[in-house]
Design an enzyme around this catalytic site. Structure first.
Site, PDB file in Angstrom:
ATOM      1  CD  GLU A  23      -2.688   1.302   2.528  1.00 32.88           C
ATOM      2  OE1 GLU A  23      -3.152   0.213   2.931  1.00 32.88           O
ATOM      3  OE2 GLU A  23      -2.946   2.392   3.080  1.00 32.88           O
TER       4      GLU A  23
ATOM      5  CD  GLU B  70      -3.164   7.765   5.141  1.00 34.87           C
ATOM      6  OE1 GLU B  70      -4.127   7.095   5.546  1.00 34.87           O
ATOM      7  OE2 GLU B  70      -1.989   7.570   5.506  1.00 34.87           O
TER       8      GLU B  70
END
Length: 541
Positions: free
Chosen positions: A336, A341
């Protein structure tokens, strides 16, 4: 219309992608800054003070308290680890709140940023200063641009600040000096960067993009709305929303993709939830290259927007590539890559992270920075992914590099294709007054390296073909100038002809469009020109 024409001009002029090795100075007083030398000069200083005035612009838990109890020259300052370079970048930014109840006297409501040489016996003697006015009782962003703003050289014989390299101290002063007036101020999200060097990226061939020029629904050839609850009840990480295929949660408007999280009752798959949002999968997967996403982020405690990637081979029920039969690996073995974010309870701090079998969940492989206008302006969030490292940047400024000391499946499951995900998750601590929030995306662009292949074994001529892997379009550059018909064939790895067409070549370039119907895999292209046979291999995404 303007946006579309601008992008066409950008392509015509050529694609030049840059990566930056920068000096970054930042502090959000949450433990992730790199300023360690804060000092109060005749001024109270607390770099771990609880934010007394949280709002949508600054919801941080901790701030710096500046407390001038009447000191004649009260200020706070810090020393940089190396001298500042203002030649290429010359802007400092910060957040400040000054409560009117803390002020005595009649001084101007202002903040000064002064640059000094801390090695001098009298550092102020050659200082350069910018003064900005302040609004009381409100958080505000203040910027100091030493290339464009009016500045004051205390020594009139000093060079302009952008031509100097002797500054290594930054000093902040609220409501002036030479007075005994009192004032309290709260500072947050101090930020400065300077470009030390700029190098062109080898990933400069645009292979996939969406400019979001057409209002209405998404381009279904590029995006898939992922809605299936992966465990039949809820999403991972304690998320409490339904991802939906509703147009109200993901749509294009005024040149931007809008992903909208909303407070609304919604029942799907036998489960009723109180919030909805969207989670988009790209129908394009690739290995190595550069990703750029220009975005403006939502605000609000409990919102969690992200731009990230997962291995095309992930076993995740309902994901686009799982539905296509590519799921072979569980998370985190698939790898990932979190490009960006942002958590609403730490407003303006953006983070990049890696999740691998060696470190996942609360991963140690992460880095971030404060973007004071993350939710009020667009910024370019980028990843440059090579075979041995990944660089993460905002507006071209690298804030994190992942390059493990040992390369194996545990630390680097990144030699296989990944796909892009855009979403806003809702966390259990969502603010009670939240109604909706949007992540606006101006564009998504993916670049890869132009590739070259030898076309024949019988002569020394070469042809270039790009991009490789191919999504929809294949460009072939020929060595020579031709004017003749040829039959071009594309065969799969089993030798079966999947494409055949007679084309007329006029010049030294051939372009094949509409290859999106080809399944993923390895293909061979053959054609004859001037009695010479050409053959090369390409990969279809």
């Amino acid at each position: 219309m303007y946006k579309r024409n601008s992008f066409i001009l950008f392509l015509l002029l050529g694609v030049f992608v840059f990566k930056t090795n920068a000096q970054t100075i930042q502090d959000n007083f949450e433990g992730s800054g790199n300023i360690t030398t804060w000092f109060g000069d005749n001024c109270g200083l607390n770099t771990n003070f609880n934010n007394p005035y949280k709002d949508s612009l600054n919801n941080s838990n901790k701030v710096l308290e500046y407390k001038d109890n009447g000191g004649q020259y009260a200020n706070v300052r810090f020393d940089a680890t190396k001298n500042l370079n203002l030649m290429n970048s010359s802007t400092f930014t910060l957040l400040i709140y000054v409560p009117s109840s803390s002020i005595t006297g009649s001084s101007n409501n202002q903040i000064s940023l002064k640059l000094q040489d801390g090695n001098l016996p009298e550092p102020w003697s050659t200082q350069c200063e910018i003064i900005k006015p302040l609004v009381l009782d409100s958080w505000q962003v203040v910027s100091f641009n030493f290339a464009k703003d009016t500045y004051i050289n205390l020594n009139p014989n000093s060079l302009p600040p952008t031509k100097r390299q002797d500054f290594n101290r930054v000093l902040l002063q609220v409501n002036g000096e030479n007075n005994t007036n009192k004032v309290i101020a709260y500072l947050d999200d101090f930020y400065f960067y300077s470009n030390d060097s700029i190098n062109p990226s080898k990933y400069n061939t645009l292979v996939w993009f969406d400019e979001f020029n057409n209002n209405g629904d998404l381009d279904s050839s590029k995006w898939f709305r992922q809605t299936k609850l992966p465990n039949g009840d809820s999403w991972y990480n304690g998320e409490i929303q339904h991802y939906t295929s509703q147009l109200s949660n993901s749509f294009v408007e005024d040149g931007n993709l809008k992903i909208v999280a909303k407070k609304e009752n919604f029942t799907d798959q036998g489960k009723t939830k109180l919030y909805t949002s969207a989670r988009l999968n790209s129908k394009f997967a690739f290995t190595y290259g550069r990703v750029e996403v220009k975005a403006k982020l939502p605000t609000g405690v409990g919102t969690w927007p992200a731009v990230w990637m997962l291995g095309k081979n992930i076993n995740e029920p309902g994901a686009y590539w799982e539905n296509k039969g590519f799921g072979t690996e569980n998370w985190p073995a698939c790898g990932e890559i979190d490009i960006m974010e942002h958590w609403g309870d730490n407003q303006n701090f953006v983070q990049s992270a890696m999740h691998t079998p060696s470190s996942f969940g609360n991963t140690v492989n992460k880095g971030g920075r404060v973007i004071s206008t993350a939710s009020t302006a667009f910024h370019v969030y980028s990843l440059e992914w090579g075979p041995d490292k990944m660089d993460f940047a905002v507006d071209g400024i690298i804030h994190y590099t992942y390059k493990p000391s040992v390369f194996n499946n545990s630390t680097w499951p990144f030699n296989a294709a990944q796909y892009l995900i855009l979403n806003i998750a809702i966390q259990p601590n969502i603010a009670a007054n939240f109604t909706q929030g949007a992540m606006d995306i101006d564009y998504v662009r993916i670049y890869q390296e132009k590739t070259t292949a030898i076309a024949t074994l019988n002569n020394n001529e070469q042809i270039n073909f790009f991009p490789n892997p191919v999504n929809n379009e294949l460009n072939i550059d020929l060595s020579g100038d031709f004017k003749e018909n040829t039959t071009l064939k594309i065969s799969n790895i089993l030798g079966e002809t999947v494409y055949a067409n007679e084309v007329f070549i006029n010049g030294n370039n051939l372009q094949l469009n509409n290859l999106s119907h080809l399944k993923q895999g390895v293909y061979f292209t053959t054609f004859t020109l001037n009695q010479k046979n050409y053959q090369f291999k390409f990969i279809k995404n």
